[in-house]
Design an enzyme around this catalytic site. Sequence first.
Site, PDB file in Angstrom:
ATOM      1  N   ASP A 207       0.917  -1.136  -0.095  1.00  0.00           N
ATOM      2  CA  ASP A 207       0.132  -0.019   0.088  1.00  0.00           C
ATOM      3  C   ASP A 207       0.872   1.234  -0.128  1.00  0.00           C
ATOM      4  O   ASP A 207       2.071   1.139   0.685  1.00  0.00           O
ATOM      5  CB  ASP A 207      -0.824  -0.073   1.344  1.00  0.00           C
ATOM      6  CG  ASP A 207      -1.924   0.920   1.375  1.00  0.00           C
ATOM      7  OD1 ASP A 207      -2.746   0.863   0.479  1.00  0.00           O
ATOM      8  OD2 ASP A 207      -1.776   1.756   2.234  1.00  0.00           O
ATOM      9  N   GLU A 276      14.791 -14.949   0.511  1.00  0.00           N
ATOM     10  CA  GLU A 276      14.971 -16.276   1.458  1.00  0.00           C
ATOM     11  C   GLU A 276      14.418 -17.404   1.597  1.00  0.00           C
ATOM     12  O   GLU A 276      14.497 -18.303   1.966  1.00  0.00           O
ATOM     13  CB  GLU A 276      15.228 -15.684   2.936  1.00  0.00           C
ATOM     14  CG  GLU A 276      16.284 -14.828   3.296  1.00  0.00           C
ATOM     15  CD  GLU A 276      16.131 -14.141   4.553  1.00  0.00           C
ATOM     16  OE1 GLU A 276      15.106 -14.435   5.606  1.00  0.00           O
ATOM     17  OE2 GLU A 276      16.748 -12.826   4.971  1.00  0.00           O
TER      18      GLU A 276
HETATM   19  C1  NOJ Z   1      -4.387   3.078  -0.851  1.00  0.00           C
HETATM   20  C2  NOJ Z   1      -5.713   2.032  -0.681  1.00  0.00           C
HETATM   21  O1  NOJ Z   1      -5.820   1.165  -1.588  1.00  0.00           O
HETATM   22  C3  NOJ Z   1      -6.609   2.877  -0.044  1.00  0.00           C
HETATM   23  O2  NOJ Z   1      -7.864   1.958  -0.033  1.00  0.00           O
HETATM   24  C4  NOJ Z   1      -6.216   3.588   1.328  1.00  0.00           C
HETATM   25  O3  NOJ Z   1      -7.196   4.282   1.778  1.00  0.00           O
HETATM   26  C5  NOJ Z   1      -5.049   4.039   0.992  1.00  0.00           C
HETATM   27  N1  NOJ Z   1      -3.959   3.741   0.404  1.00  0.00           N
HETATM   28  C6  NOJ Z   1      -4.458   4.604   2.632  1.00  0.00           C
HETATM   29  O4  NOJ Z   1      -3.776   3.568   3.163  1.00  0.00           O
END
Ligand code: NOJ
Length: 561
Positions: A207, A276
């Site tokens: 993310d 690893e």
């Molecule tokens: C991207 C994620 O896909 C989204 O749903 C989220 O709100 C933001 N990053 C923050 O983590």
Amino acid sequence: MTSEWWRTAAIYQIYPRSFADANGDGMGDLAGITSRLGDLQELGIDAIWLSPFFTSPQRDAGYDVADYCDVDPRFGTLADFDAMLAEAHARGIRVIIDLVPNHSSDRHEWFQAALAAAPGSAERARYLFRDGLGPDGDVPPNNWESVFGGPAWTRVTEADGTPGQWYLHLFDSSQPDFDWTNEEVREEFRRILRFWLDRGVDGFRVDVAHGLVKAEGLPDWTPPADAGSMGGAGGTGASGVTLEPEISDEPGDHAPYWGQDGVHEIYRDWRAVLDEYPGERILAAEAWVDPLPRVAKWVRPDEMHQAFNFAYLETPWDAAALRTVIDASLEAFGDVGAPSTWVLSNHDVVRHATRLSVTEANPQGHGLGPESKGLPSFEAGLRRARAATALMLALPGSAYVYQGEELGLPEVIHLPDDARQDPTWFRTGGERYGRDGCRVPLPWEADAPNYGFGPAGDPWLPQPDEWRELARDRQRGVPGSTLSMYRLALGLRREHALGAGTLEWLPGFDDAVVAFRNGSVVVVANTGASPVELPAGDVLLASGDLEGRTLPTDTTVWLRA
Ligand code: NOJ
């Protein structure tokens, strides 16, 4: 399971809250996923990616993690996770989980400790606490804005009750950003990676993979005036994706919190951890940067394996634009030896059965609602979406499918205000609808309560009545249904090894037609208003009805070459 599976994999995104609810609390769960894996095996995908199911107060639907190494009780237990993983593997489906390293929840024990500790303490140094500006420190440390709207800083009250320091949150105020210059943070994430790798996961979708490192000194930044918000998805703050091959890394050209060079050493470090382990475990970057050669930096040979192709997702249904983005993608990723990925929908964007046909500007992250203009009819939106999907699934590389698109689900426009949960909605005072419209729980059986999503109780977002006809059991085995088209496309994609193929543009077609050969398959997509003549060849797949040997508007065919 073959090696380098990720180069060609069809990966199905599960949004656990909305996939299947086994315990009837209105929210999907891991046991629900396990019970429906047979349907995904039948669909013909190679892997699933699960959005977060970790312990979380759910202020941002689980992207606010309070404990990275446990399952939130709403979704089940670690034992449920293990059972789900074992069942997926038994069915030949790999499992990718979501890793959220840019920020934690404010309920994470580290953040709670930071709040209790003094300015300058080791506890605060895991996050980005700064003193405010002005004589009273009541001005935020810089002018950065949250992706979800409003300021990116929140002031805390110190233990003695006085107004105190500020902490950075690029997203909701409940999502404080970690300080990735701190070795303790780095070590903690190595531990988290190992925790899940030891359990047997096949990889991580990372993310906000472009956001972990901030420019030194946290300088002010004012996005260009034409900037879209790119909001919900953790976007760039840039004005949309450009396709020029030059990589502009001039200071000042990019936000000081996106795509800083320092992120890459983190991923090289993680790659060494993954390597690893046996079995080609992967990292997939959510890196909303542009242009594409810049995205490709995330997938250099010693970094991640895949990066989401948001340039493709953001391309309109226009033949010239599609040819350009496909060429640019294959070139940019190919230059670093990585596969291109392809994606049309996910939990952050308006579903493509609606989005590709919207005629009014709709910046990423704003969502659609009752007041939105330029919306297509269901039929027109679906027709175009099916054509777009048929085009995407024929491209070489790895393709992502978001749960529900195989049923042709449109964006849900008419959600009641009081049902909405996306922080974007709250942080903009309802000015942006946000992302709830693409997150409505799936319909499985037309005649079951909640269309089979769960045994009882109200789903966390209401399902529209029209979804009854779109339920999976209404489409299964029905020739021409959207589900049947996805299944056929995924099967042919595998049979003809299209993921591992090479694209060759075919000349002699109208400008509004996208036509190419990928190995033994010829693909022709008509984005224009007029029907076009099909070349010779048996039809393997058609996204809509053909009129003899002519291809109507918004239709794609695959022909045996
Ligand atoms: C991207 C994620 O896909 C989204 O749903 C989220 O709100 C933001 N990053 C923050 O983590």
